[in-house]
Design a protein around this motif. Structure first.
Motif, PDB file in Angstrom:
ATOM      1  N   ASP A 133      30.736  11.846  25.043  1.00 54.80           N
ATOM      2  CA  ASP A 133      30.210  13.208  25.080  1.00 54.80           C
ATOM      3  C   ASP A 133      30.877  14.038  26.174  1.00 54.80           C
ATOM      4  O   ASP A 133      31.271  15.187  25.941  1.00 54.80           O
ATOM      5  CB  ASP A 133      28.695  13.185  25.313  1.00 54.80           C
ATOM      6  CG  ASP A 133      27.899  13.082  24.028  1.00 54.80           C
ATOM      7  OD1 ASP A 133      28.499  13.103  22.938  1.00 54.80           O
ATOM      8  OD2 ASP A 133      26.661  12.982  24.110  1.00 54.80           O
ATOM      9  N   ILE A 134      31.005  13.478  27.381  1.00 55.89           N
ATOM     10  CA  ILE A 134      31.610  14.278  28.453  1.00 55.89           C
ATOM     11  C   ILE A 134      33.120  14.396  28.257  1.00 55.89           C
ATOM     12  O   ILE A 134      33.742  15.350  28.730  1.00 55.89           O
ATOM     13  CB  ILE A 134      31.271  13.724  29.849  1.00 55.89           C
ATOM     14  CG1 ILE A 134      31.868  12.333  30.078  1.00 55.89           C
ATOM     15  CG2 ILE A 134      29.766  13.697  30.068  1.00 55.89           C
ATOM     16  CD1 ILE A 134      31.650  11.832  31.505  1.00 55.89           C
ATOM     17  N   LEU A 135      33.698  13.457  27.511  1.00 57.90           N
ATOM     18  CA  LEU A 135      35.123  13.529  27.185  1.00 57.90           C
ATOM     19  C   LEU A 135      35.452  14.786  26.396  1.00 57.90           C
ATOM     20  O   LEU A 135      36.538  15.359  26.524  1.00 57.90           O
ATOM     21  CB  LEU A 135      35.508  12.277  26.384  1.00 57.90           C
ATOM     22  CG  LEU A 135      36.949  12.121  25.932  1.00 57.90           C
ATOM     23  CD1 LEU A 135      37.886  11.976  27.122  1.00 57.90           C
ATOM     24  CD2 LEU A 135      37.066  10.886  25.019  1.00 57.90           C
ATOM     25  N   VAL A 136      34.500  15.241  25.580  1.00 60.93           N
ATOM     26  CA  VAL A 136      34.703  16.414  24.729  1.00 60.93           C
ATOM     27  C   VAL A 136      35.027  17.661  25.561  1.00 60.93           C
ATOM     28  O   VAL A 136      35.749  18.549  25.105  1.00 60.93           O
ATOM     29  CB  VAL A 136      33.450  16.640  23.854  1.00 60.93           C
ATOM     30  CG1 VAL A 136      33.458  18.020  23.213  1.00 60.93           C
ATOM     31  CG2 VAL A 136      33.380  15.558  22.775  1.00 60.93           C
ATOM     32  N   SER A 137      34.542  17.721  26.789  1.00 60.45           N
ATOM     33  CA  SER A 137      34.848  18.854  27.674  1.00 60.45           C
ATOM     34  C   SER A 137      36.197  18.699  28.363  1.00 60.45           C
ATOM     35  O   SER A 137      36.595  19.586  29.127  1.00 60.45           O
ATOM     36  CB  SER A 137      33.758  18.994  28.742  1.00 60.45           C
ATOM     37  OG  SER A 137      32.514  19.270  28.155  1.00 60.45           O
TER      38      SER A 137
END
Length: 344
Positions: free
Chosen positions: A94-98
């Motif tokens: 999820d944080i990779l998406v940013s």
């Protein structure tokens, strides 16, 4: 026992010594995930982490998640070693998406009665997930709460923090009509849709020894969620990524629009990648409508990158070298109504 005798915490159902034994066992697991920025070790009241050097305008990105009712299947099958990887994957993807690099992870393990052997297996999986993501297992919490859960059950939650340069944040603003959508293969249902999965298993009368394609069905359902951190880090060095979408609950239908500007839509060709047999089996056994399948499951695509159309082949080649099957599953177009359009 005399009702007037002094009570102990252990008699109330909480074994402090078992908790201490677990901490001793997991210290080596956490130590194996350490990064240079970690200060101190397990056992304190909080984990200490110094920000990496070299950032001009560092932005921290955080995310939290669990593994949902997939945990019930793991408990029933007594397969605890992969569920910790799921926990890390759901947070770091999820944080990779940013555009963020995961830095550290914290876990929360709750149970009614602590089984040190089972807890160690779970946390070993968490440590392995952190190793795959390149982040430190900075700490966590083990809570023994008699009466809160059945004795052989436990619950999991996790929390990840990453870092990204402010001008490198992926927020969809770079997306353009004509961009290619490169889908990266999932390892199965990941950690989504398992309330429906369990309903289908009951309807089908399935048992743990049922085989699908020469492999136990339960093994396919419990295969850990794919962690995409290193693949995306490599991809960013080769092509220009305009946006990323983590395909979790809601499938492509719900998750792709979250990463796109309002004026663009994703046009998807569902025949452009092979749908794993596990999804076909679930759809057939549950008589699930195709639209519903697309809104619940990832159907074989766990992460989508929006890249310039002329860079799609380079992206697929790089992902293949990284060990991930990847496909050009569609393109971006000017939005008329829906955020995702399927070419059926």
């Amino acid at each position: 026992m005399n009702p007037k005798d002094p009570l102990t915490y252990q008699q109330a159902g909480v074994d402090i010594d078992a908790g201490n034994r677990l901490v001793d066992r997991i210290k080596p697991l956490a130590n194996a995930t350490q990064r240079p920025e970690v200060l101190g070790g397990l056992g304190g009241f909080g984990g200490l982490f110094a920000l990496p050097p070299g950032y001009r305008q560092p932005v921290l990105v955080s995310g939290t998640d669990g593994v949902g009712t997939k945990l019930l299947l793991a408990l029933e099958a007594k397969q605890h070693d992969g569920i910790g990887i799921d926990l890390v994957a759901m947070c770091v993807n999820d944080i990779l998406v940013s555009g963020a690099e995961p830095l550290w992870f914290l876990d929360y393990y709750a149970c009614s009665k602590l089984d040190v052997e089972v807890a160690e297996q779970v946390i070993a999986g968490i440590a392995e997930g952190c190793r795959q993501a390149g982040c430190a297992l900075l700490g966590g919490e083990t809570a023994e709460m008699p009466g809160m859960y059945p004795n052989d059950h436990y619950d999991l939650a996790g929390f990840a923090v990453g870092i990204v340069e402010r001008d490198a944040i992926l927020d969809g603003s770079r997306c353009r009509a004509g961009d290619a959508l490169v889908g990266i293969a999932s390892s199965g249902p990941h950690s989504n849709g398992y309330s429906l999965v369990r309903k289908i298993l009951v309807r089908a009368g399935a048992h743990q020894h049922l085989q699908l394609g020469g492999e136990p069905l339960i093994d396919q359902l419990l295969r850990p969620t794919q962690i995409y951190v290193r693949a995306i880090q490599s991809l960013r060095s080769v092509v220009e990524i305009h946006a990323l979408a983590h395909i979790t609950g809601g499938g492509l239908t719900e998750n792709l629009p979250r990463s796109l500007p309002k004026e663009l839509a994703a046009v998807i060709d569902p025949k452009s990648w092979p749908q794993p047999a596990i999804f076909t089996w679930l759809q057939e056994q549950g008589e699930v409508d195709t639209t519903e399948m697309r809104r619940v499951f990832n159907l074989g695509i766990g992460m989508v990158a929006s890249v310039p159309w002329e860079q799609r082949e380079a992206a697929i080649e790089n992902l293949t070298i990284s060990g991930h099957a990847a496909y050009c599953i569609g393109r971006l177009e000017t939005r008329n109504s829906s955020g995702v359009v399927y070419l059926d």
